[in-house]
Scaffold this active site. Structure first.
Site, PDB file in Angstrom:
ATOM      1  N   LYS A 280       4.308  -8.805  13.510  1.00  0.00           N
ATOM      2  CA  LYS A 280       4.359  -7.863  14.280  1.00  0.00           C
ATOM      3  C   LYS A 280       4.697  -7.098  15.375  1.00  0.00           C
ATOM      4  CE  LYS A 280       1.446  -4.944  11.122  1.00  0.00           C
ATOM      5  NZ  LYS A 280       2.117  -3.818  10.599  1.00  0.00           N
ATOM      6  N   ARG A 354      -0.748  -4.149   0.174  1.00  0.00           N
ATOM      7  CA  ARG A 354      -0.698  -3.530  -1.494  1.00  0.00           C
ATOM      8  C   ARG A 354      -1.321  -4.984  -2.091  1.00  0.00           C
ATOM      9  NH1 ARG A 354       5.327  -1.913  -0.165  1.00  0.00           N
ATOM     10  NH2 ARG A 354       4.121  -1.142   1.888  1.00  0.00           N
TER      11      ARG A 354
HETATM   12  N1  BES Z   1      -1.130  -2.054   8.598  1.00  0.00           N
HETATM   13  C1  BES Z   1       0.669  -1.787   8.170  1.00  0.00           C
HETATM   14  C2  BES Z   1       0.361  -0.014   8.333  1.00  0.00           C
HETATM   15  C3  BES Z   1       0.195   0.320   9.916  1.00  0.00           C
HETATM   16  C4  BES Z   1       0.500   1.421  10.536  1.00  0.00           C
HETATM   17  C5  BES Z   1      -1.712   1.548   9.441  1.00  0.00           C
HETATM   18  C6  BES Z   1       0.700   2.202  11.288  1.00  0.00           C
HETATM   19  C7  BES Z   1      -1.215   2.126  10.798  1.00  0.00           C
HETATM   20  C8  BES Z   1      -0.271   2.629  11.810  1.00  0.00           C
HETATM   21  C9  BES Z   1       0.974  -2.150   7.276  1.00  0.00           C
HETATM   22  O1  BES Z   1       0.271  -3.260   6.544  1.00  0.00           O
HETATM   23  C10 BES Z   1       2.059  -2.495   7.228  1.00  0.00           C
HETATM   24  O2  BES Z   1       2.997  -2.928   8.518  1.00  0.00           O
HETATM   25  N2  BES Z   1       3.443  -2.173   6.456  1.00  0.00           N
HETATM   26  C11 BES Z   1       4.535  -1.773   6.674  1.00  0.00           C
HETATM   27  C12 BES Z   1       5.334  -1.613   5.621  1.00  0.00           C
HETATM   28  C13 BES Z   1       6.020  -2.904   5.169  1.00  0.00           C
HETATM   29  C14 BES Z   1       6.640  -3.791   5.627  1.00  0.00           C
HETATM   30  C15 BES Z   1       6.905  -2.818   3.494  1.00  0.00           C
HETATM   31  C16 BES Z   1       4.891  -1.465   7.358  1.00  0.00           C
HETATM   32  O3  BES Z   1       4.332   0.105   7.768  1.00  0.00           O
HETATM   33  O4  BES Z   1       5.748  -1.417   8.702  1.00  0.00           O
HETATM   34 ZN    ZN Z   2       0.977  -5.365   7.300  1.00  0.00          ZN
END
Ligand code: BES
Ligand code: ZN
Ligand code: ZN
Length: 505
Positions: A280, A354
């Site tokens: 990230k 997931r």
């Molecule tokens: N934990 C994150 C989602 C999240 C974002 C939770 C902001 C709380 C606040 C999750 O694991 C994630 O990183 N999701 C990705 C999915 C993508 C790779 C399809 C996202 O939201 O960018």
């Molecule tokens: Zn994530």
């Protein structure tokens, strides 16, 4: 803060203040306040400051009595206009009143039971909502501050005044509110505390504490065992972290209910989400300590369950691990075999929620759940769609989703449905495996749901709740101060409390 009932006529009431509610733009005061003004509070009845008070939502005013009164002050809290008066407004009003008490360092404020007369909710329900809002609104997390904190905490107790012996419904409402707030506080503590403290091991210790206090069964599955059980998707994520991962399985099984199909709650327990190899951006990455809010909500619901002892068989399954980049971390392009046998092509290691949930769901199915609910901070896309106002909900039974939406609206944890049409599966078709773990950018939240749906059998009523936008608030809201909200604890608890009245299988 403790709750204490005090039974006696109005002239015997003694406290640091009395709390009353005021409806905006209403000529008459609510009946309980009106009666008190006539019989005991004539000093206030004629005061022009009182008629100036508008009663806007969460507005408060403090009125000081002439010297040497048993009740030295009255705090009025606004509920807004009658046509918009609901449980949410009452929770907000009570929260504002008690925060005002804290500001004034009042040790023993009092809420007269009659202050709740004349509201559109049933009396015991009004008491329940006022207490949940009031106590929930006082929450704060100070465990890690070593200076600039008040050693004392105000109020010490809230006196509940009643002129007659409170009935069973009143007692039950107050004790339910206390239990619920302790579950919500546990969930908030876990979400707000940092990732170096709230590790998977720490989550397991909390579960162990609950099991010991309330007699729950507890099973902890470590990474090695998970691998042996075929949980390849959970293991793929967990292998990239030096923190020992685990799957927490808590079970509440009242005597004679071993054969009952359980209600199963699954909660995402990523104690820190760096994104893994699909790292990230560093801005705001610290927020990813909240990525175990689903598991925290399940632990919070078990805290309430332990105190209220609902006669239901309930299971909580919480896959817990960090998501880290590491020499052993899973990589984009990897193909992983899940416990179900289905293979997944990893496109983004940041879609780790997931991955751990799909194995937790397959594991859950072994218990033949009556209902399977999963809670997860799964997608940033859910925040894009719904902001912080509602969690996204998807499932395989429209009635279940609808009933949960209705329930959520009633208890102040709003849910909003998103479709899970089969055509969304096209978004995650893979050339090399059964499907991919992410699609392109569009419909991100639904794609998370459609992924999980692949692992649920048709005969299991299932709903997936994406709490990415509701687990945390950047500003104070009605009964949830800035920070972790504990979202989901009340919803899960109410599912247990009300299920016999609802017809989900
Ligand atoms: N934990 C994150 C989602 C999240 C974002 C939770 C902001 C709380 C606040 C999750 O694991 C994630 O990183 N999701 C990705 C999915 C993508 C790779 C399809 C996202 O939201 O960018
Ligand atoms: Zn994530
Ligand atoms: Zn995550």
């Amino acid at each position: 803060m403790q709750l204490q009932w005090r039974v006696g006529s109005m002239d015997t009431w003694e406290a640091d203040c009395l709390i009353f509610f005021v409806v905006e733009k209403e000529a008459e005061f609510l009946p309980g306040f009106g009666k008190w003004l006539r019989d005991e509070g004539r000093w206030l009845a004629g005061c022009s400051a009182l008629s100036d008070f508008q009663g806007k939502p969460q507005q408060t005013a403090v009125f000081y009595a002439p010297q040497d009164r048993k009740i030295p002050r009255v705090i009025c809290a606004g509920l807004g206009p009658r046509e918009k008066l609901d449980a949410e407004r009452l929770r907000g009003g009570a929260a504002a009143a008690l925060r005002q008490c804290r500001e004034l360092k009042l040790a023993r404020p009092a809420l007269p039971a009659t202050a709740l007369d004349g509201l559109p909710l049933e009396r015991s329900r009004s008491l329940e909502e006022a207490l949940i809002g009031g106590m929930g609104g006082l929450y704060r997390f100070t465990a890690l501050k070593t200076r600039d904190v008040d050693a004392e905490s105000f109020p010490e107790s809230l006196l509940l005044f009643s002129e007659v012996e409170p009935d069973d419904a009143f007692h039950a409402a107050a004790s339910y509110a206390e239990s619920l707030v302790s579950g919500i506080s546990l969930a908030r503590d876990l979400v707000v505390a940092p990732g170096n403290q709230v590790t998977p091991t720490f989550m397991a210790e909390i579960a162990q504490g609950l099991a010991e206090s309330y007699g729950f069964r507890l099973r902890l599955i470590n990474l090695q065992e998970a691998e042996k059980m075929g949980m390849g998707a959970f293991a793929a994520v967990a292998r990239g972290s030096r923190e020992p991962a685990c799957i927490i399985v808590l079970e509440h099984c009242p005597p004679g209910m071993d054969e009952d199909p359980p209600i199963v709650f699954v909660g995402k327990g990523i104690t820190f989400d760096t994104g893994g190899i699909s790292l990230k951006p560093s801005a705001k990455m610290e927020a990813m300590k909240q990525d175990m809010a689903g598991a925290a909500a399940v632990l919070g619901a078990f805290e309430v369950l332990g105190r209220t002892r609902f006669q239901k068989r309930v299971l909580g399954i919480m896959p817990c691990t960090e998501n880290m980049p590491d020499g052993k971390a899973y990589k984009p392009g990897d193909v992983i075999q899940s416990m179900s046998g289905l293979t997944v092509e990893v496109i983004s290691t940041d879609a780790e929620g997931r991955m751990i949930l799909c194995d937790a769901i397959t594991f859950a199915l072994q218990y033949k759940p009556a209902i399977l609910l999963d809670l997860a901070t799964l997608t940033g896309a859910c925040i894009v769609a719904l902001g912080n106002e509602a969690a996204g909900i998807m499932g395989n039974r429209d009635e279940l989703v609808e009933e949960l939406c209705t329930l959520g609206a009633e208890v102040g944890e709003r849910l909003w449905p998103l479709p899970l049409w089969d055509s969304y599966f096209d978004y995650i078709k893979s050339d090399i495996a059964d499907f991919k773990n992410v699609g392109e950018r569009s419909a991100g939240t639904i794609v998370g749901g459609i992924f999980l749906k692949q692992f649920v059998t048709d005969e299991t009523p299932w709903a997936h709740i994406d709490i990415a936008g509701t687990a945390w608030t950047e500003k104070d809201i009605a009964s949830s101060p800035k920070g972790a909200t504990g979202f989901g604890v009340r919803l899960l608890t109410e599912v247990l409390k009300r299920r016999p009245k609802l017809g989900w299988g």
